[in-house]
Design an enzyme around this catalytic site. Structure first.
Site, short mmCIF file in Angstrom:
data_model
loop_
_atom_site.label_atom_id
_atom_site.label_comp_id
_atom_site.label_asym_id
_atom_site.label_seq_id
_atom_site.Cartn_x
_atom_site.Cartn_y
_atom_site.Cartn_z
CD GLU A 167 -7.83 28.68 10.34
OE1 GLU A 167 -8.97 29.08 10.65
OE2 GLU A 167 -7.61 28.02 9.31
CD GLU A 376 -6.65 23.39 9.07
OE1 GLU A 376 -7.76 23.75 8.62
OE2 GLU A 376 -6.31 23.52 10.26
C1 BGP Z 1 -10.00 25.60 9.58
C2 BGP Z 1 -9.76 24.95 10.92
C3 BGP Z 1 -10.02 23.48 10.94
C4 BGP Z 1 -11.13 22.99 10.05
C5 BGP Z 1 -11.21 23.74 8.73
C6 BGP Z 1 -12.43 23.47 7.91
O1 BGP Z 1 -10.27 26.93 9.75
O2 BGP Z 1 -8.44 25.16 11.34
O3 BGP Z 1 -10.16 23.12 12.28
O4 BGP Z 1 -12.32 22.83 10.70
O5 BGP Z 1 -11.11 25.11 8.90
O6 BGP Z 1 -13.52 24.22 8.38
P1 BGP Z 1 -14.95 23.61 8.56
O7 BGP Z 1 -14.74 22.40 9.38
O8 BGP Z 1 -15.81 24.61 9.24
O9 BGP Z 1 -15.42 23.30 7.19
#
Ligand code: BGP
Length: 486
Positions: A167, A376
């Site tokens: 990201e 993801e």
């Molecule tokens: C993405 C990241 C992850 C993960 C996910 C969920 O942007 O790559 O590392 O954390 O988001 O986000 P959060 O944990 O803030 O809910």
């Protein structure tokens, strides 16, 4: 198009899950690992939570891989911690760190689980930040190149799928949140120069994989939030396109076309931005042809027109999981984001929008014609063990069912999708909310306040996903109802 039958997934489709080193491993001071900037964030910046234990995957990796095997996984995407491999970022190599990842990868391969490895997921070696400001300094290009080359030579015979920087777009868009702005005087002005440095690191990593890994495939992974126009007003359509350009298209255009787009060059000029492009930069970039596009997608956005004389509003993420705390930003002259009345939201105000995945896959395929991976996608919730010692996460099953179904529809629409790696297999630290926001199919018995026994407890979603994998997607339903007794 509506299809008469359920979508089908390709025979060799890779099913699995995703994690990142600092969110899952723990053991931050063990095995010779050097400190990373994210460790400091997680100790000092609420609501980041101490990552020294996380899900303690470092000590439980065999058990975790055994559970993946039980679920029928054919892939697992995880990241390597730079400071576990080179503790100070640019000095000596830490054999114990290499051994840990060799063991993890061997365990996966032994169980027929294809490793998909991210080189960098928010965890910069602290020493590089202290030495020269980390991402703010072009010195990192050589240091990252050395690190990437080391990963390729060390693991390249066992790892064929490589992802460069997690990201990059979100790190630039949310610089203040993800810590990239540390030590930068004027972030808004400087962030595209830092982004250019990251672009060069991405390019170096792509070149390294192609040079050093036989049959190696490599791609980027933007965080992708599809953006719809708020209405049929043509101005809203342009606003949505502006938002798209400035939050994701800028990156994908660059990764695929290997140059900055005319829109972005014009934007740099309009806002008086100097990215410090130097002689030789483009020559490096031009060699970095990617093989696939990996995508992280959890939600969607809506954009509306925002005239130049409007007042700017800064985006505020919902950091406590109580609905209604997200502040929609306004960027006068470009766009403003708005709530979407057609979709529900999670407790963190994230839009629950399965169709966003179908839209995104079609959009990305139409624009770039490269195979895609979903690495993801998942549902964050407040969770604890119930009286029966279990977690009945029917809301997650519904979320995942509906999302994966839409991926199936995109595949029917003609989009080549190689994998689905949901976030996450075990509970792990949320980027914004520690263990208070859980994503896993497997519960980790610990909380932000107290470290408990870290026992692994399969949630209902674990058994459900196992069925989805076993049937190669045929267990999915067209829009699942939430039902406690499923
Ligand atoms: C993405 C990241 C992850 C993960 C996910 C969920 O942007 O790559 O590392 O954390 O988001 O986000 P959060 O944990 O803030 O809910």
């Amino acid at each position: 198009m509506y299809y008469k039958n359920k979508p089908t997934f390709p025979e060799n489709f890779l099913w699995g899950a995703s994690s990142s080193a600092w969110q899952v491993e723990g053991a931050t001071t063990e095995g010779g690992r050097g400190p990373a900037t994210i460790d400091l964030n997680s100790q000092t910046k609420k609501p980041f939570t101490d990552n020294s234990i996380a899900a303690d995957h470092y000590h439980h990796y065999k058990e975790d891989v055994a559970l993946m095997k039980e679920a029928g996984f054919s892939s697992y995407r995880f990241s390597i911690s730079w400071s576990r491999i080179i503790p100070d970022g640019d000095g000596e190599i830490n054999q114990e760190g290499l051994d840990f990842y060799h063991n993890l990868i061997d365990e996966l391969v032994k169980n027929n689980i294809t490793p998909i490895v991210t080189m960098y997921h928010y965890d910069l070696p602290l020493a590089l930040f202290e030495k020269y400001g980390g991402w703010n300094n072009r010195q990192i290009i050589d240091d990252f190149d050395r690190y990437a080359r080391l990963l390729c030579t060390e693991f390249g015979d066992k790892v064929k799928y490589w992802i460069t920087l997690n990201e990059q777009n979100m790190q630039i868009v949310y610089g203040d949140w993800l810590g990239l702005d540390k030590g930068v005087d004027n972030w808004e002005k400087e962030k595209y120069r830092i982004n250019h440095i990251m672009n060069l690191c991405h390019a170096k990593a792509v070149i390294a994989v192609h040079e050093l890994v036989e049959n190696g495939q490599v791609g980027p992974v933007p965080g992708y939030v599809p953006i719809y126009p708020n209405s049929g007003n043509p101005k809203d359509q342009i606003a949505a396109m502006n938002a798209e350009e400035l939050t994701e298209k800028m990156w994908l255009d660059f990764y695929v076309h290997l140059e900055y787009s005319p829109f972005i060059l014009r934007y740099f000029k309009e806002y008086d931005i100097d990215i410090d492009m130097r002689d030789g930069d483009l020559a490096i970039i031009k060699q970095a042809k990617i093989d696939f596009i990996a995508l992280n997608c959890y939600r969607s956005n809506v954009a509306a027109d925002c005239p130049l004389d409007d007042k700017s509003v800064k985006l505020e993420l919902n950091k406590n999981g109580e609905k209604g705390n997200f502040v929609y930003p306004k960027f006068p002259g470009l766009y403003q984001l708005m709530p979407n009345n057609y979709v529900e939201t999670t407790d963190w105000d994230w839009e629950i929008d399965p169709i966003a995945l179908r839209y995104m896959l079609r959009y990305v395929w139409d624009h770039y014609q490269l195979p895609m991976m979903i690495v993801e996608n998942g549902f964050g919730a407040h969770e604890s063990l119930g009286d029966d010692g279990k977690v009945h996460d029917d809301y997650r099953i519904k979320f995942l069912n509906d999302q994966i179904y839409q991926i199936g529809l995109a595949i029917e629409d003609g989009c080549p999708v190689l994998s689905y790696n949901l976030w996450s297999f075990t509970d792990l630290l949320s980027t914004g909310n520690g263990m208070a926001k859980r994503y896993g199919l497997v519960y980790i018995n610990t909380t932000d306040e107290d470290v408990l026994d870290l026992r692994r407890v399969k949630k209902d979603s674990f058994e459900w996903y196992k069925q989805v994998i076993a049937t190669n997607g045929q267990h999915l339903e067209n829009q699942k109802k939430k039902n406690k007794n499923q």
